[in-house]
Design a protein around this motif. Structure first.
Motif, short mmCIF file in Angstrom:
data_model
loop_
_atom_site.label_atom_id
_atom_site.label_comp_id
_atom_site.label_asym_id
_atom_site.label_seq_id
_atom_site.Cartn_x
_atom_site.Cartn_y
_atom_site.Cartn_z
N GLY A 15 -16.10 8.85 -31.73
CA GLY A 15 -15.10 9.86 -32.10
C GLY A 15 -15.65 10.96 -32.98
N GLY A 16 -16.98 11.05 -33.11
CA GLY A 16 -17.57 12.05 -34.00
C GLY A 16 -17.90 13.36 -33.31
N GLY A 17 -17.74 13.39 -32.00
CA GLY A 17 -17.99 14.63 -31.27
C GLY A 17 -16.71 15.42 -31.12
N ASN A 18 -16.43 15.85 -29.90
CA ASN A 18 -15.26 16.71 -29.71
C ASN A 18 -13.94 15.98 -29.92
OD1 ASN A 18 -17.09 18.67 -29.19
ND2 ASN A 18 -16.73 18.75 -26.98
N THR A 19 -13.94 14.64 -29.81
CA THR A 19 -12.71 13.89 -30.08
C THR A 19 -12.27 14.12 -31.53
OG1 THR A 19 -13.24 12.21 -28.45
CG2 THR A 19 -11.68 11.58 -30.17
N GLY A 20 -13.24 14.23 -32.44
CA GLY A 20 -12.91 14.46 -33.84
C GLY A 20 -12.90 15.93 -34.23
N ARG A 21 -13.10 16.82 -33.28
CA ARG A 21 -13.27 18.23 -33.63
C ARG A 21 -12.24 19.15 -32.99
NH1 ARG A 21 -18.84 19.12 -35.36
NH2 ARG A 21 -19.77 17.06 -35.55
N PHE B 123 -9.12 17.15 -24.88
CA PHE B 123 -8.42 16.10 -25.63
C PHE B 123 -7.10 15.71 -24.97
CE2 PHE B 123 -5.36 14.77 -28.89
CZ PHE B 123 -5.99 13.63 -29.35
N LYS B 124 -6.36 16.72 -24.51
CA LYS B 124 -5.04 16.48 -23.93
C LYS B 124 -5.08 15.54 -22.73
CE LYS B 124 -4.50 20.89 -22.65
NZ LYS B 124 -5.86 21.47 -22.74
N ALA B 125 -6.26 15.48 -22.09
CA ALA B 125 -6.37 14.69 -20.86
C ALA B 125 -6.94 13.30 -21.11
CB ALA B 125 -7.24 15.44 -19.87
N THR B 126 -7.24 12.97 -22.37
CA THR B 126 -8.01 11.76 -22.66
C THR B 126 -7.57 10.51 -21.88
OG1 THR B 126 -8.54 12.63 -24.84
CG2 THR B 126 -8.88 10.26 -24.51
N PRO B 127 -6.32 10.07 -21.96
CA PRO B 127 -5.99 8.81 -21.26
C PRO B 127 -6.11 8.92 -19.75
CG PRO B 127 -4.12 9.61 -22.57
CD PRO B 127 -5.17 10.64 -22.66
N GLY B 128 -5.66 10.05 -19.19
CA GLY B 128 -5.71 10.24 -17.75
C GLY B 128 -7.14 10.32 -17.26
N THR C 278 1.28 16.91 -30.04
CA THR C 278 -0.01 16.59 -30.65
C THR C 278 -0.14 15.07 -30.78
OG1 THR C 278 0.93 16.67 -32.88
CG2 THR C 278 -0.06 18.70 -32.05
N ALA C 279 -1.37 14.63 -31.09
CA ALA C 279 -1.61 13.22 -31.40
C ALA C 279 -2.72 13.17 -32.44
CB ALA C 279 -2.01 12.43 -30.16
N ARG C 280 -2.87 11.99 -33.04
CA ARG C 280 -3.91 11.82 -34.06
C ARG C 280 -5.23 11.51 -33.34
NH1 ARG C 280 -5.46 8.85 -38.82
NH2 ARG C 280 -7.43 9.91 -39.24
N HIS C 281 -6.19 12.47 -33.42
CA HIS C 281 -7.40 12.32 -32.61
C HIS C 281 -8.24 11.08 -32.96
CE1 HIS C 281 -8.38 14.24 -36.21
NE2 HIS C 281 -9.02 15.30 -35.81
N ASP C 282 -8.45 10.82 -34.26
CA ASP C 282 -9.26 9.66 -34.64
C ASP C 282 -8.63 8.37 -34.12
OD1 ASP C 282 -11.09 11.20 -36.04
OD2 ASP C 282 -9.89 11.10 -37.88
N ALA C 283 -7.29 8.31 -34.20
CA ALA C 283 -6.60 7.09 -33.78
C ALA C 283 -6.79 6.83 -32.29
CB ALA C 283 -5.11 7.20 -34.11
N VAL C 284 -6.97 7.89 -31.52
CA VAL C 284 -7.19 7.72 -30.08
C VAL C 284 -8.53 7.02 -29.85
CG1 VAL C 284 -7.46 8.92 -27.89
CG2 VAL C 284 -5.77 9.72 -29.54
N ALA C 285 -9.57 7.49 -30.55
CA ALA C 285 -10.89 6.86 -30.42
C ALA C 285 -10.85 5.42 -30.93
CB ALA C 285 -11.94 7.68 -31.17
#
Lengths: 440, 102
Positions: free
Chosen positions: A93-99, A393-398, A204-211
Motif C-alpha cells: 500500500g506504499g505506492g499509488n494505493t497510498g498516494r 483506485f476506484k476500480a480496486t476490487p473489480g 470515497t474510501a479509506r485507501h490504507d484500509a483497502v490494502a
C-alpha cells in the motif's frame, strides 16, 4: 473512551510479528472491540504474517498495492489457489494505493468501461462486510462541474450513456449543484459553473484500509505477503513460458505470474521481453490541515482542473494534475499543485486561508486510450494488470477480481475481455480521454 | 519546476516549454505498406525508460523551436540538450552508461 480509542488505533496498525499459519483470522466486531477494550487491547493478533519466500508458488503477484493484494485474495477465495505469494519491493500500500485521492465513481462513457467500473463500484458496496474490515466506503456523491458549453454537452452525453448502461448519473443545474454542495461558488468566477453531473453512488474510501483489509483476508487464506522483495528478473523456459522470478530475496518459481506494478509495469514486463504501450507520469495530490466536517461530497472540475473531498480525519484531500513529462521520481513540480490550489480557491473562496500540510506524487502508467489493460501477455503464464493511469483506485476490487479470474483460468472474464494489449493493434481502442483527462 | 537549457536561447524555466514526448520516433515513410503491428508501434509503443530518456521539448514561449534532450527519469536531471537533426552527445550518453539514441 479516549484510552480505548488510542489503544485500538495502535493495535490496528499493521504489525509484522509472525503468527502460526493455522491460526484463524481474529474477526473484528463491535463486541470484539469492547471485549478487548476491557482488557487493555493487549490480545489483538497481527493482521498478517511476515512471510518468508518459499521456493515455488502456484501463482505470484508482483506488486503489493490494492490491485495486487486483492488479486491474491480472489485467487485464494474464488479459484482455490492457496499457494500464492504477493511480492512487494517496498511496503504494501506504499505506492499509488497510498498516494491517490480515494475517489470512487463509475460514470464512464463507453459500454466496456461502464461495465468494468460499475463492477468495481458494486463490489465496493459490500467490501467492508466481505473482508470484515472497515474500508470506510462512503457514498457521499461525486459532483463533476461543467464550466463551458462543451462541458455541458459532454456531461449530458455521459449522463445519458451511463443511464442507458444502468449506471446512476444525473444532470444538475448550477442551483441544484449548490444545494448539494453549499460551499460551491458558481457565479462571479472566471469560469462560472453552468451545471454538473452527479453520481450519488460515488464517493470515497479509506485507501490504507483497502490494502490492509485485502492483505489480512488474503493472509488468512494462506497467501504469503512478502515485503521488501524486489523483482529483478523474469525467467522463461525453453518454450518461452514464464517459469520463475528473480528477486532481491532469491529465485522464486511459478508458472503463473501476474504483474500489478502501476508506474513500474513497463520496467517489470521488459524483464520478460514484453513491451507495452504505456508511459509513466508523476501525478500529484495534497492535503490540508484537518478541520471540522465541512465538505459534504466529492467535487471535480476537469476544465479548471481541481478535485476535492474531505477525509474522515478532517483533511481536505486535493488532487492536482500530472507533470508534463514522463518520470519515475514520485514527486513533481510545485507549479502543478499551485495550479490546482488556484482552482480550489476560485471555486471555494472560504478555503483561501487553509494551510496545506503535505504534497506528494505517485507514478501513474498511462495508456494511449486512458483505459486499463487486464490481460494475458505474449508470454504464456505471464499476465498484466496495468494502464490504470490517473484513476485506478476506484476500480480496486473489480480490477483485482477480474485479474484473479484471468490468471486462474488463463482467459479473460467477459468484462475485461476488451481490455487487451492487442486492442491497440486492432484499432479497438476504448477511448476514455474525456472521462479520464487527469481528473479522477 | 525544471530548468531547461534550450540550445538556441539558454536556460529557461519549464513553464516556457511544452513536452513533446519520446524523441527520434520516425514516421514510417510509406504508411500504406506498414503492417498493423508497425503502425501501432509508431503510434502507441514507447520506451518509457526508467533512466536515460531521449525526448523532445518545444520552447513555445521563447524561440518556438523543437529540440531534443536526454533526461534521467529517475531524478529528472538533464544530461544534455541538442538540436533537431543532431545526434545525442556521446559524452552525456557515456556518463549515463546508456545505449546510443539515434
Amino acid at each position: 473512551m479516549l484510552v480505548t480509542l488510542r489503544g485500538a488505533r495502535h493495535d490496528l496498525a499493521p504489525t509484522h510479528r509472525p503468527v502460526p499459519t493455522d491460526q484463524t483470522m481474529q474477526r473484528f466486531s463491535g463486541f470484539s472491540l469492547l471485549r478487548r477494550g476491557l482488557s487493555g487491547h493487549r490480545d489483538w493478533q497481527p493482521q498478517w504474517r511476515k512471510a518468508e519466500p518459499k521456493a515455488a508458488y502456484d501463482a505470484i503477484i508482483v506488486g503489493g498495492g490494492g490491485h495486487g493484494l486483492g488479486a491474491a485474495y480472489y485467487l485464494a477465495k474464488e479459484h482455490n489457489l492457496r499457494n500464492v505469494a504477493v511480492l512487494e519491493k517496498g511496503w504494501i500500500g506504499g505506492g499509488n494505493t497510498g498516494r491517490n485521492t480515494t475517489i470512487i465513481r463509475s460514470n464512464y462513457l463507453r459500454d466496456e468501461s461502464a461495465a468494468l467500473y460499475d463492477h468495481a463500484l458494486k463490489m465496493w458496496e459490500g467490501l467492508s462486510q466481505e473482508l470484515n474490515y472497515n474500508v470506510m466506503f462512503s457514498q457521499r456523491g461525486v459532483l463533476m462541474l461543467a464550466h463551458t458549453v462543451h462541458d455541458v454537452q459532454v456531461f449530458k452525453r455521459h449522463v445519458h450513456a451511463n443511464r442507458a448502461n444502468g449506471v446512476d448519473n444525473e444532470w444538475l443545474t448550477a442551483d441544484e449543484a449548490r444545494a448539494v454542495c453549499p460551499l460551491l461558488q458558481t457565479d462571479d468566477i472566471r469560469y462560472p459553473v453552468l451545471g454538473a453531473a452527479f453520481q450519488r453512488r460515488g464517493g470515497t474510501a479509506r485507501h490504507d484500509a483497502v490494502a490492509w483489509g485485502y492483505a489480512r483476508a488474503a493472509d488468512a487464506l494462506g497467501v504469503d505477503i512478502i515485503e521488501n522483495c524486489e523483482v529483478t528478473g523474469i525467467r522463461r523456459d525453453a518454450n518461452g513460458e514464464a517459469q520463475a522470478v528473480e528477486t532481491s530475496r532469491g529465485v522464486i518459481e511459478s508458472r503463473k505470474i501476474g504483474v500489478s506494478a502501476a508506474g513500474n509495469t513497463s520496467v517489470v514486463l521488459r524483464m520478460a521481453g514484453v513491451r507495452l504501450p504505456l508511459e509513466s507520469y508523476p501525478l500529484q495530490a495534497l492535503v490540508s490541515e484537518p478541520v471540522k466536517p465541512i465538505f459534504p461530497c466529492v467535487v471535480m472540475s476537469n476544465t479548471i482542473h481541481a478535485y476535492i473531498s474531505q477525509s474522515d480525519k478532517g483533511e481536505l484531500v486535493i488532487g492536482a494534475g500530472t507533470d508534463a513529462y514522463t518520470s519515475y521520481t514520485q514527486r513533481g513540480g510545485l507549479h502543478v499543485s499551485s495550479h490546482a490550489l488556484e482552482a480550489i480557491c476560485e471555486l471555494f473562496p472560504m478555503f483561501r486561508r487553509m494551510r496545506m500540510l503535505r504534497n506528494w506524487g505517485g507514478i501513474v502508467d498511462v495508456s494511449p486510450d486512458r483505459s486499463p489493460i487486464i490481460a494475458r501477455t505474449p508470454v504464456p503464464g505471464l499476465y498484466v494488470n496495468c494502464g490504470w493511469g490517473t484513476g485506478g483506485f476506484k476500480a480496486t476490487p473489480g480490477s483485482a477480481h477480474l485479474f484473479a479470474w484471468t490468471i486462474a483460468r488463463d482467459r479473460p472474464h467477459p468484462i475485461n475481455a476488451p481490455f487487451t494489449i492487442e486492442r491497440f493493434r486492432e484499432g479497438r481502442l476504448i477511448d476514455e480521454a474525456a472521462a479520464a483527462a487527469v481528473a479522477h | 519546476m525544471l530548468l531547461i537549457d534550450c540550445p538556441y536561447c539558454g536556460v529557461r524555466p519549464e513553464l516556457e516549454f511544452i513536452y513533446g514526448g519520446q524523441a527520434h520516433v520516425a514516421r514510417p515513410g510509406n504508411p500504406a505498406a506498414c503492417s498493423d503491428e508497425q503502425w501501432a508501434d509508431f503510434l502507441y509503443w514507447r520506451e518509457n525508460s526508467k533512466g536515460v530518456h531521449a525526448e523532445r521539448w518545444r520552447h513555445t514561449h521563447g524561440c518556438g523551436r523543437f529540440f531534443n534532450a536526454l533526461r534521467d527519469t529517475t531524478n529528472d536531471r538533464f544530461l544534455a540538450t541538442y538540436r533537431v537533426g543532431e545526434r545525442a552527445p556521446a559524452a552525456a550518453l557515456e556518463r549515463s552508461g546508456a545505449r546510443d539514441h539515434e
